[in-house]
Design a protein around this motif. Structure first.
Motif, PDB file in Angstrom:
ATOM      1  N   LYS A   1      -0.947 -17.747   2.266  1.00  0.00           N
ATOM      2  CA  LYS A   1      -0.276 -18.901   1.676  1.00  0.00           C
ATOM      3  C   LYS A   1       0.096 -18.625   0.222  1.00  0.00           C
ATOM      4  O   LYS A   1       0.978 -19.270  -0.333  1.00  0.00           O
ATOM      5  CB  LYS A   1      -1.188 -20.127   1.754  1.00  0.00           C
ATOM      6  N   ILE A   2      -0.615 -17.670  -0.395  1.00  0.00           N
ATOM      7  CA  ILE A   2      -0.355 -17.313  -1.796  1.00  0.00           C
ATOM      8  C   ILE A   2       0.423 -16.001  -1.822  1.00  0.00           C
ATOM      9  O   ILE A   2      -0.087 -14.970  -1.379  1.00  0.00           O
ATOM     10  CB  ILE A   2      -1.675 -17.164  -2.572  1.00  0.00           C
ATOM     11  N   PRO A   3       1.657 -15.991  -2.301  1.00  0.00           N
ATOM     12  CA  PRO A   3       2.453 -14.755  -2.331  1.00  0.00           C
ATOM     13  C   PRO A   3       1.765 -13.682  -3.177  1.00  0.00           C
ATOM     14  O   PRO A   3       1.200 -13.976  -4.226  1.00  0.00           O
ATOM     15  CB  PRO A   3       3.777 -15.202  -2.961  1.00  0.00           C
ATOM     16  N   PHE A   4       1.839 -12.441  -2.693  1.00  0.00           N
ATOM     17  CA  PHE A   4       1.219 -11.336  -3.429  1.00  0.00           C
ATOM     18  C   PHE A   4       1.859 -10.044  -2.976  1.00  0.00           C
ATOM     19  O   PHE A   4       1.950  -9.769  -1.772  1.00  0.00           O
ATOM     20  CB  PHE A   4      -0.291 -11.310  -3.179  1.00  0.00           C
ATOM     21  N   ASN A   5       2.340  -9.239  -3.910  1.00  0.00           N
ATOM     22  CA  ASN A   5       2.950  -7.946  -3.581  1.00  0.00           C
ATOM     23  C   ASN A   5       2.567  -6.922  -4.641  1.00  0.00           C
ATOM     24  O   ASN A   5       3.350  -6.574  -5.517  1.00  0.00           O
ATOM     25  CB  ASN A   5       4.468  -8.078  -3.459  1.00  0.00           C
ATOM     26  N   PRO A   6       1.342  -6.427  -4.601  1.00  0.00           N
ATOM     27  CA  PRO A   6       0.843  -5.545  -5.667  1.00  0.00           C
ATOM     28  C   PRO A   6       1.535  -4.187  -5.689  1.00  0.00           C
ATOM     29  O   PRO A   6       1.975  -3.669  -4.665  1.00  0.00           O
ATOM     30  CB  PRO A   6      -0.636  -5.405  -5.315  1.00  0.00           C
ATOM     31  N   GLN A   7       1.571  -3.622  -6.861  1.00  0.00           N
ATOM     32  CA  GLN A   7       2.165  -2.308  -7.061  1.00  0.00           C
ATOM     33  C   GLN A   7       1.102  -1.229  -6.951  1.00  0.00           C
ATOM     34  O   GLN A   7      -0.008  -1.379  -7.461  1.00  0.00           O
ATOM     35  CB  GLN A   7       2.820  -2.262  -8.439  1.00  0.00           C
ATOM     36  N   ASN A   8       1.431  -0.127  -6.306  1.00  0.00           N
ATOM     37  CA  ASN A   8       0.519   1.010  -6.224  1.00  0.00           C
ATOM     38  C   ASN A   8       0.599   1.843  -7.497  1.00  0.00           C
ATOM     39  O   ASN A   8       1.509   1.657  -8.326  1.00  0.00           O
ATOM     40  CB  ASN A   8       0.867   1.892  -5.021  1.00  0.00           C
ATOM     41  N   GLN A   9      -0.325   2.764  -7.637  1.00  0.00           N
ATOM     42  CA  GLN A   9      -0.314   3.691  -8.775  1.00  0.00           C
ATOM     43  C   GLN A   9       1.055   4.352  -8.898  1.00  0.00           C
ATOM     44  O   GLN A   9       1.593   4.881  -7.927  1.00  0.00           O
ATOM     45  CB  GLN A   9      -1.393   4.760  -8.564  1.00  0.00           C
ATOM     46  N   ASP A  10       1.637   4.289 -10.084  1.00  0.00           N
ATOM     47  CA  ASP A  10       2.949   4.882 -10.360  1.00  0.00           C
ATOM     48  C   ASP A  10       4.033   4.349  -9.433  1.00  0.00           C
ATOM     49  O   ASP A  10       5.039   5.019  -9.200  1.00  0.00           O
ATOM     50  CB  ASP A  10       2.887   6.412 -10.257  1.00  0.00           C
ATOM     51  N   ASP A  11       3.803   3.151  -8.877  1.00  0.00           N
ATOM     52  CA  ASP A  11       4.772   2.530  -7.959  1.00  0.00           C
ATOM     53  C   ASP A  11       5.064   3.445  -6.768  1.00  0.00           C
ATOM     54  O   ASP A  11       6.177   3.482  -6.232  1.00  0.00           O
ATOM     55  CB  ASP A  11       6.068   2.189  -8.697  1.00  0.00           C
ATOM     56  N   ARG A  12       4.046   4.174  -6.331  1.00  0.00           N
ATOM     57  CA  ARG A  12       4.233   5.174  -5.273  1.00  0.00           C
ATOM     58  C   ARG A  12       4.067   4.553  -3.894  1.00  0.00           C
ATOM     59  O   ARG A  12       3.191   3.728  -3.671  1.00  0.00           O
ATOM     60  CB  ARG A  12       3.207   6.298  -5.461  1.00  0.00           C
ATOM     61  N   ASP A  13       4.936   4.982  -2.969  1.00  0.00           N
ATOM     62  CA  ASP A  13       4.805   4.587  -1.570  1.00  0.00           C
ATOM     63  C   ASP A  13       3.931   5.610  -0.853  1.00  0.00           C
ATOM     64  O   ASP A  13       4.055   6.819  -1.075  1.00  0.00           O
ATOM     65  CB  ASP A  13       6.173   4.526  -0.889  1.00  0.00           C
ATOM     66  N   TYR A  14       3.086   5.135   0.039  1.00  0.00           N
ATOM     67  CA  TYR A  14       2.191   6.016   0.785  1.00  0.00           C
ATOM     68  C   TYR A  14       2.450   5.867   2.281  1.00  0.00           C
ATOM     69  O   TYR A  14       2.693   4.765   2.772  1.00  0.00           O
ATOM     70  CB  TYR A  14       0.726   5.669   0.508  1.00  0.00           C
ATOM     71  N   GLY A  15       2.372   6.980   3.016  1.00  0.00           N
ATOM     72  CA  GLY A  15       2.384   6.926   4.479  1.00  0.00           C
ATOM     73  C   GLY A  15       3.753   6.863   5.100  1.00  0.00           C
ATOM     74  O   GLY A  15       3.901   7.073   6.285  1.00  0.00           O
ATOM     75  N   ASN A  16       4.749   6.503   4.381  1.00  0.00           N
ATOM     76  CA  ASN A  16       6.148   6.511   4.842  1.00  0.00           C
ATOM     77  C   ASN A  16       6.385   5.780   6.163  1.00  0.00           C
ATOM     78  O   ASN A  16       7.048   6.316   7.049  1.00  0.00           O
ATOM     79  CB  ASN A  16       6.648   7.961   4.925  1.00  0.00           C
ATOM     80  N   PRO A  17       5.989   4.548   6.431  1.00  0.00           N
ATOM     81  CA  PRO A  17       5.152   3.746   5.533  1.00  0.00           C
ATOM     82  C   PRO A  17       3.709   3.620   6.010  1.00  0.00           C
ATOM     83  O   PRO A  17       2.890   3.073   5.317  1.00  0.00           O
ATOM     84  CB  PRO A  17       5.846   2.396   5.599  1.00  0.00           C
ATOM     85  N   MET A  18       3.371   4.070   7.249  1.00  0.00           N
ATOM     86  CA  MET A  18       2.056   3.792   7.815  1.00  0.00           C
ATOM     87  C   MET A  18       1.041   4.864   7.431  1.00  0.00           C
ATOM     88  O   MET A  18       1.362   6.058   7.358  1.00  0.00           O
ATOM     89  CB  MET A  18       2.133   3.662   9.336  1.00  0.00           C
TER      90      MET A  18
END
Length: 756
Positions: free
Chosen positions: A448-465
């Motif tokens: 119910k509370i929006p949340f979209n945290p940033q990873n270290q250095d805004d890095r994507d992991y797993g591409n995406p999984m």
């Protein structure tokens, strides 16, 4: 009419006049009537006359009891508290650590205390001091009622009552003690003049900084004698009296400073109301900041911090006040192992202090370190580091609670998921092999509370999984933010409390940001959590007191090893995952062939704190660094410490942990984790509900966690502009490349998954 006929007619008339029912032996209301019309049954025991008689009888008995108390309870000797003894503190091997007890007090007569300062204390503590009879009957009644109903203690005591309670009676919240306080206060008020009572009160109170009495307090906080105190200085000391440790300006956090300023202003405003201070002059007055505290002789180095920790535990277990503790008579043996304590102090010196330039580099001047090391099998605190010394840092960093633990909280979220048999949004069980989307800034689903945290250095992991194991290795924020939503934040908090964390102000149970460790905690607290993992789920409550003896008081030791807080299967699985962090993840800096280890890094938002919490089968140690600006105690960034970049959990804290652990375990037989009940779960394939537009990087052939590629980056909680500091390690290792996004094109947002 004959006599017989007349008698018969009279009887008939009487029968007609009798109320219905009474002619049949009833009382007219369906009940039997008593003899001569008296009430029968239970009514004869509850008449208004008897109720009132009983009530007034009880009042008379109470008055008689008070009179008896007044006659038989003698007023105390005002000098009784001067008969003090030392408290002796010993290490676990019996070596004397410190002897504390020569009370820092110099009695001064009332005419040596400025009248304004006297009025400052009266204004905040007892405005009617010169008019009352030594007691506050309303306050006493409130205290008795709260004690009887289990609501705890109540304020409102007069200066006379506080004088009596603190130094002639115990702090026990019992009706008997409160009645004695009432009677003795009445007698003291009759026997002593008001200025004498006020002088006794000011000369015997505990003000913090080992200062007893107004003279010692004036020297400790302002470096002057009591007769030289200004009104502003006296107002602060009066405000401080309620909670000396919390309100000491040199060590108080933002909330402590706010509270003491409320009381400081209350002192001056009350003086205006009492007619003791001109309103115009009041507006010109400003708070006068006290001087820095100094360590007492014999309390240099870590001694003062260890004594502080022991005192806090002793007071917590006995209910004593600072004043009662300092009257002495205790022989306290600590659980501190001299060898391990020396090893910890050396590790901090070699891996941190020797690299800092506190005078030449502003960032370094703000660096503080704290650490706690615990035996997971006994709960004994075997080593503790509190700071550079009491003269520089008055309270121990090991027990400070004003910083967040960061990503060291993530294993608690995983434990809660396993314990509650939680599932992902597509209904699959959460296990170390479960798959999650590691895209940075990915919006959590199902909250119910929006949340979209940033990873270290805004890095994507797993591409995406990626697997939960890989996400833990690299401390991926986006994965754990989604996981805590799947677990439900309130369940994660419940697990945290079961593991030994404390529920403090500012810890809401409904926000997914909790997954990043946004509550407050200290190193001993987190050591207890990780020791519980190490101890197969049996709760460990760290304790620093091995034994404590006193001729007149009893000490009940902490129950260090408790019941099962989480299942062994859950605890062992979390431990197994954390061994992967050391083998292939952000904790790689502590990897060594000398021991088997598990652990987790933690770095808070804006890099104001950095943690490494790690453990072997025989030792749990938490090392933390804090950015604490000298003087203001404002939280400040650690980035740039020792001239480097970001000071994350994998840098200085990990280096201290490894240095200490190698020395602490030297000569001991190396042991391995017993993790037979660990359950990593089946390898999962990406959910078929994932949109074709999202390209998963892993499939059913994803390798198990022990061989899953993992980044060697530190804990990912900072912005992409932060510069990562390479991990501290004895042997260089090549980091495994981690898939990252290319070019400026933002990642494709993941599709919404169905609720379980």
């Amino acid at each position: 009419m004959g006599r017989a006929e007349a008698r018969k007619a009279q009887q008939q008339r009487g029968a007609r006049r009798a109320p219905r029912g009474r002619a049949n032996g009833k009382d007219g209301k369906g009940g039997k009537a008593g003899k001569a019309g008296k009430p029968a049954g239970i009514r004869r025991f509850f008449t208004w006359r008897k109720i009132l008689g009983t009530f007034f009888g009880m009042i008379l008995l109470g008055m008689a009891a008070l009179v008896a108390l007044y006659v038989y309870v003698d007023p105390p000797d005002p000098n009784k508290n001067a008969l003090t003894e030392n408290n002796v503190y010993k290490l676990a091997d019996g070596t004397v650590l410190a002897q504390v007890g020569e009370t820092n007090r110099q009695i001064v007569p009332i005419d040596k205390i400025p009248t304004d300062v006297q009025n400052a204390f009266i204004a905040i503590e007892n405005k009617s001091f010169y008019q009352d009879r030594g007691v506050d009957l309303k306050g006493v009644a409130r205290g008795l009622f709260n004690t009887a109903t289990g609501k705890g203690k109540a304020g409102g005591s007069t200066i006379t009552q506080q004088y009596v309670k603190n130094f002639y009676l115990t702090q026990d919240q019992t009706a008997t003690r409160k009645l004695k306080e009432l009677v003795i206060s009445l007698k003291v008020d009759q026997k002593m003049k008001k200025p004498e009572i006020l002088a006794g009160y000011l000369n015997t109170n505990f003000y913090g900084r080992n200062a007893y009495g107004i003279q010692a307090a004036a020297q400790a906080y302002y470096g002057v004698d009591a007769d030289k105190l200004t009104l502003e200085q006296g107002a602060y000391l009066a405000a401080l009296l309620q909670a000396p440790n919390q309100y000491d300006w040199a060590t108080a956090g933002p909330n402590g400073k706010r509270l003491v300023m409320v009381r400081f202003n209350g002192v001056l405003d009350n003086m205006v109301d009492m007619g003791k201070l001109d309103g115009a002059k009041r507006k010109t007055m400003q708070f006068q900041e006290p001087i820095k505290p100094k360590a007492a002789p014999g309390m240099e180095g870590q001694k003062g911090y260890l004594v502080q920790a022991a005192d806090e535990e002793l007071k917590r277990q006995t209910g004593m006040t600072d004043a009662q503790l300092k009257t002495g008579g205790w022989e306290i043996t600590l659980t501190i192992d001299p060898k391990k304590q020396a090893a910890l102090e050396t590790a901090v010196q070699e891996e941190l202090e020797s690299k800092l330039d506190r005078k030449g580099r502003p960032v370094d001047a703000a660096v503080q370190a704290g650490a706690t090391s615990v035996d997971p099998k006994t709960g004994a605190i075997v080593a503790m580091y509190g700071g550079t010394g009491l003269s520089e840092q008055w309270t121990t960093n090991a027990l400070r609670k004003d910083f967040q633990p960061g990503s060291t909280f993530k294993p608690v979220v995983l434990a809660s998921a396993l314990e509650n048999k939680s599932t992902t949004q597509d209904g699959k069980p959460i296990t170390p092999n479960a798959l999650y989307d590691g895209t940075s800034k990915r919006a959590v689903v199902g909250s119910k509370i929006p949340f979209n945290p940033q990873n270290q250095d805004d890095r994507d992991y797993g591409n995406p999984m990626m697997t939960v194991q890989a996400a833990t290795n690299s401390s991926v924020n986006s994965v754990y933010a989604q996981m805590i939503v799947d677990v439900k934040p309130e369940n994660a908090k419940k697990t945290a409390l079961a593991l030994g964390m404390k529920d403090r102000e500012g810890w809401p149970a409904d926000k997914p940001a909790m997954s990043l460790g946004t509550m407050s905690a200290d190193t001993a607290e987190m050591a207890g959590v990780y020791a519980t993992f190490d101890n197969h789920g049996k709760k460990v409550t760290p304790s620093i007191i091995k034994s404590a003896k006193h001729a007149e008081r009893e000490f009940k030791p902490v129950v260090a090893i408790g019941d099962q807080a989480i299942s062994r299967k859950t605890a062992d699985t979390v431990t197994k995952v954390l061994t992967g962090v050391v083998e292939d993840g952000s904790g790689k800096a502590v990897k060594s062939s000398a021991y088997e280890a598990a652990g987790k890094t933690g770095t808070t938002e804006k890099n104001v704190a950095a943690w490494f919490t790690g453990f072997t089968p025989d030792l749990v140690t938490v090392v933390a660094m804090f950015g604490d600006e000298p003087g203001t105690h404002t939280q400040t960034s650690l980035t740039g410490t020792a001239g480097g970049g970001r000071a994350g959990g994998s840098s200085f804290p990990a280096a201290i942990w490894k240095n200490y652990t190698l020395e602490a375990l030297k000569g001991a037989k190396s042991s391995s984790f017993d993790l037979d009940e660990a359950d990593m779960g089946p390898t999962q394939a990406p959910s078929t509900s994932i949109s074709p537009s999202t390209t998963p990087s892993q499939s059913a052939t994803t390798p198990p966690p022990s061989t899953t590629p993992a980044t060697n980056s530190p804990d990912p909680t900072l912005s992409k502009s932060a510069t990562a500091t390479p991990p501290v390690t004895s042997t260089p290792s090549k980091p495994t490349p981690t898939p990252t996004k290319t070019g400026p094109t933002p990642p494709v947002p993941p599709p919404a998954l169905p609720n379980p």
